[in-house]
Enzyme design. Structure first.
Site, mmCIF file in Angstrom:
data_model
loop_
_atom_site.group_PDB
_atom_site.id
_atom_site.type_symbol
_atom_site.label_atom_id
_atom_site.label_comp_id
_atom_site.label_asym_id
_atom_site.label_seq_id
_atom_site.Cartn_x
_atom_site.Cartn_y
_atom_site.Cartn_z
ATOM 1 N N ASP A 9 -12.599 0.806 5.617
ATOM 2 C CA ASP A 9 -12.382 0.637 7.051
ATOM 3 C C ASP A 9 -11.940 2.002 7.558
ATOM 4 O OD1 ASP A 9 -11.424 0.160 9.590
ATOM 5 O OD2 ASP A 9 -9.898 -1.299 8.991
ATOM 6 N N LYS A 70 -12.393 9.457 15.424
ATOM 7 C CA LYS A 70 -13.435 8.436 15.531
ATOM 8 C C LYS A 70 -13.979 8.342 16.962
ATOM 9 C CE LYS A 70 -14.074 3.549 14.290
ATOM 10 N NZ LYS A 70 -13.365 2.404 13.667
ATOM 11 N N GLU A 169 -17.494 -3.874 11.996
ATOM 12 C CA GLU A 169 -16.130 -4.304 11.685
ATOM 13 C C GLU A 169 -15.957 -5.819 11.871
ATOM 14 O OE1 GLU A 169 -13.844 -1.615 14.115
ATOM 15 O OE2 GLU A 169 -14.473 0.090 12.891
ATOM 16 N N ASP A 191 -10.086 -7.955 18.097
ATOM 17 C CA ASP A 191 -9.553 -6.809 17.345
ATOM 18 C C ASP A 191 -8.701 -5.936 18.259
ATOM 19 O OD1 ASP A 191 -9.107 -4.397 16.032
ATOM 20 O OD2 ASP A 191 -11.145 -4.212 15.249
HETATM 21 P P1 ADP Z 1 -7.040 0.910 14.278
HETATM 22 O O1 ADP Z 1 -8.053 -0.151 14.013
HETATM 23 O O2 ADP Z 1 -7.100 1.451 15.671
HETATM 24 O O3 ADP Z 1 -7.068 1.984 13.249
HETATM 25 P P2 ADP Z 1 -4.811 -0.718 13.267
HETATM 26 O O4 ADP Z 1 -5.490 -2.010 13.106
HETATM 27 O O5 ADP Z 1 -4.453 0.037 12.047
HETATM 28 O O6 ADP Z 1 -5.594 0.234 14.282
HETATM 29 O O7 ADP Z 1 -3.486 -1.016 14.131
HETATM 30 C C1 ADP Z 1 -2.498 -0.060 14.361
HETATM 31 C C2 ADP Z 1 -1.516 -0.597 15.378
HETATM 32 O O8 ADP Z 1 -0.901 -1.805 14.892
HETATM 33 C C3 ADP Z 1 -0.374 0.365 15.692
HETATM 34 O O9 ADP Z 1 -0.194 0.445 17.084
HETATM 35 C C4 ADP Z 1 0.838 -0.306 15.049
HETATM 36 O O10 ADP Z 1 2.052 -0.001 15.729
HETATM 37 C C5 ADP Z 1 0.475 -1.767 15.217
HETATM 38 N N1 ADP Z 1 1.233 -2.657 14.304
HETATM 39 C C6 ADP Z 1 1.293 -2.620 12.954
HETATM 40 N N2 ADP Z 1 2.085 -3.577 12.481
HETATM 41 C C7 ADP Z 1 2.556 -4.265 13.547
HETATM 42 C C8 ADP Z 1 3.449 -5.382 13.717
HETATM 43 N N3 ADP Z 1 4.026 -5.972 12.669
HETATM 44 N N4 ADP Z 1 3.696 -5.804 14.972
HETATM 45 C C9 ADP Z 1 3.135 -5.195 16.026
HETATM 46 N N5 ADP Z 1 2.293 -4.149 15.944
HETATM 47 C C10 ADP Z 1 2.007 -3.684 14.711
HETATM 48 MG MG MG Z 2 -9.484 -1.217 13.188
#
Ligand code: ADP
Ligand code: MG
Length: 607
Positions: A9, A70, A169, A191
């Site tokens: 991913d 990205k 995705e 998402d």
């Molecule tokens: P991307 O797909 O954009 O790479 P992610 O799916 O990795 O993103 O998500 C990252 C986001 O999730 C960040 O803003 C992070 O602060 C938030 N995040 C991670 N864990 C939690 C949680 N337990 N509660 C709320 N937000 C969260």
């Molecule tokens: Mg993602």
């Protein structure tokens, strides 16, 4: 065995890899460490720094540090005007309207920079697995066009990976849940990540997913929540430190960090404390924030995501009632109110049993496994991998649902107070296999308030743990005499890899004996405390019903018990308590109804 194909991913904020192991699909990570690799890289005089170690460079070397690359993949300079304004590193026009990123005196294509992230994912995976990885399935957003997909493929190639397939995705997420095993239907994938929101509607027919609609917002996500929270926190600090300038980069960074941590805590707690320390400005501030306050901050954003969901449905001419499954993806869907919004909109419980952080990588890993000729013969998460329970007096872990219970499931247990007139009880949720909560994982906490003042031991607090088919854990507490209630919803198992679960099990076997002794010691000491109080309370009765020598014997034995309760041998303490129990029996009989004294004859209760 054929050569392994891992799934990657490659996210805007974070990246991670997964594959199918003997025990089933799982992310590739080290026990006790996060498997997540932040999609951040910084160019230093010693070469690239990629991932978690690169995060601090975002503030210390912003012009040399690249994140959100990205967003630039396969895009024309004309399409990127908005992005260019926001990103702190320098983006320049290259031939054929393409873009490059200038770092020092070098210019790099987005593909080359993405390749550095992929290289990091590859080498980390290899060092964890202990063998080389050459092939991968990489995921991209459903709306990526051919140029963007090609750019991703090229990034893989530069990183030395044979990109066997690029998959969407949302499709990967649906595969992770085994939804491709069904024959047909519609799946909505919601998402919400760090900086982007995507809703995709998939149509499944003959085990193949087709994307029938996508919608979203490329600038909406967890970062916005952090920013909104930062602003509120700043205002609070301003009230105490009116003249402080809080807009410099260091303060900004501190506020953002505190805000993100607070946000994450609020996903598993109804309120959370925070602390803001800026030593350079002599600022020290403490406060408490509630989920209610947080929810009102993000409400507008969540409404926007639902408008996109509505739009997507309209685009493919579907009614919500025609959606058969809803899947949650992205770290921000761990926020309970996000789950509630989605559930209300789609009128059904979303699938969340697989950590929304990992679900895309896991789906890609499964796809890789199938492409490598593997079979789909694993079951996913239909049992509770580690016991669930609450903390009781003295830090002991009281298991309510045991390991390997099939979900859905529900179990309750009764608890009481240990202090007279206690009007609130804090319920701390834990998951693990050890006897003490300090060795388990905290899942969340909440407070049951408004218990009418009563003697210790009288309130009857029923704690119920309910895990639904999607793996959502609802914990509720009910004080039966007053009817006071409180509850919280959390998703357990998050962030644990198969290895970690095994590690935790090994630890629990290894420590079983010492844990048991330690737990008993705590319980016995609590009983001793209660019994001593009971004896003192009823001493006037003792003066009437017991002889001088009987009373002296009790006093003497109390001293002995006190000594033993300072020691570490639970069994000997118990023996001395039993002697005290025999000595005080006439007193317990005389003080009829004195529950505390009769406790010596049975095992201790908890708070
Ligand atoms: P991307 O797909 O954009 O790479 P992610 O799916 O990795 O993103 O998500 C990252 C986001 O999730 C960040 O803003 C992070 O602060 C938030 N995040 C991670 N864990 C939690 C949680 N337990 N509660 C709320 N937000 C969260
Ligand atoms: Mg993602």
């Amino acid at each position: 065995m054929t050569e392994a194909i891992i799934g990657i991913d490659l996210g805007t904020t974070n990246s991670l890899a997964a594959m199918v192991f003997e025990e089933g699909p799982e992310v590739i990570g080290r026990a006790g460490e996060s498997p997540i690799i932040p999609s951040v890289l910084s160019k230093t005089s010693n070469g690239w720094i990629v991932g978690r170690e690169a995060l601090p460079y975002r503030t210390s070397a912003p012009s040399q540090t690249v994140y959100s690359v990205k967003r630039l993949m396969g895009r024309d300079i004309e399409e990127l005007e908005e992005e260019i304004q926001e990103l702190p590193y320098q983006i320049v026009a290259a031939q054929r309207k393409l873009v490059k990123i200038r770092l020092g005196d070098h210019e790099y294509t987005p593909q080359e920079l993405s390749a550095e992230i992929l290289k990091k994912v590859k080498t980390e995976s290899e060092s964890i697995l202990g063998y080389p990885i050459n092939k991968a399935v990489i995921t991209v957003p459903a709306y990526f066009d051919d140029a963007q997909r090609q750019a991703t493929r090229d990034a893989g190639k530069i990183a030395g990976l044979d990109v066997v397939r690029i998959i969407n995705e949302p499709t990967a997420a649906a595969i992770a849940y085994g939804l491709d095993e069904k024959k047909e239907g519609y799946v909505a994938v919601y998402d919400l990540g760090g900086g982007t929101f995507d809703i995709s509607i998939l149509r499944l027919s003959g085990k193949v997913f087709k994307v029938v609609a996508t919608c979203g917002n490329t600038h909406l996500g967890g970062d916005d929540f952090d920013r909104a929270l930062s602003i509120v926190l700043k205002e609070k600090v301003k009230q105490k430190y009116a003249r402080a300038d809080l807009n410099d980069p260091i303060s900004q960074q501190i506020f953002k960090q505190v805000a993100e941590n607070l946000k994450i805590q609020l996903s598993s707690s109804l309120e959370a404390d925070y602390q803001i320390e800026i030593p350079e400005k002599s600022i020290s501030y403490q406060g408490t924030f509630s989920t209610g306050e947080f929810d009102s901050l993000i409400k507008e954003s969540l409404d926007q995501t639902l408008s996109s969901c509505q739009q997507a449905l309209e685009d493919c001419h579907l009614d919500v009632s025609e959606i058969d499954e809803v899947v949650l993806v992205g770290g921000s869907t761990r926020i309970p109110s996000v789950r509630q919004y989605v559930e209300r909109f789609f009128q059904r419980k979303p699938n969340v049993a697989i950590d929304p952080y990992k679900v895309v990588a896991i789906g890609a890993g499964i796809q890789g496994h199938l492409l490598a000729g593997g079979r789909r013969d694993f079951v996913l998460l239909d049992v509770i991998p580690l016991a669930l329970g609450i903390e009781t007096l003295g830090g002991t872990f009281s298991k309510i649902i045991t390991q390997n219970t099939t979900i859905p499931t529900e179990a309750s247990e009764l608890f009481t107070t240990h202090v007279d007139n206690q009007t609130g009880i804090e319920i701390n949720l834990f998951q693990g296999e050890r006897e003490l909560v300090k060795d388990c994982r905290k899942l969340g906490q909440f407070k049951l308030r408004g218990i009418p003042p009563m003697q210790a031991g009288l309130p009857l607090v029923e704690v119920t743990l309910h895990v639904d088919a999607n793996g959502i854990l609802t914990v509720s507490a009910l004080e039966k005499r007053s009817g006071q209630k409180a509850s919280i919803e959390v998703v357990p198992f998050h962030g644990l890899t198969q290895y970690e679960i095994e590690q935790i099990m090994d630890d629990s076997y290894e420590h079983a004996l010492e844990d048991f002794n330690e737990r008993q010691l705590i319980e016995f000491r609590n009983t001793v405390e209660g019994v001593f109080q009971g004896i003192e309370k009823n001493w006037s009765t003792a003066e009437n019903v017991l002889s001088d020598s009987q009373r002296e014997a009790i006093r003497r034995q109390m001293k002995v018990v006190e000594e033993y309760s300072k020691g570490t041998d639970a069994q000997s303490l118990k023996e001395q308590m039993d002697i005290l129990g025999d000595l005080t029996r006439p007193l317990a009989d005389a003080a009829i109804g004195n529950a505390v004294l009769s406790e010596l004859q049975k095992s201790p209760a908890s708070s």
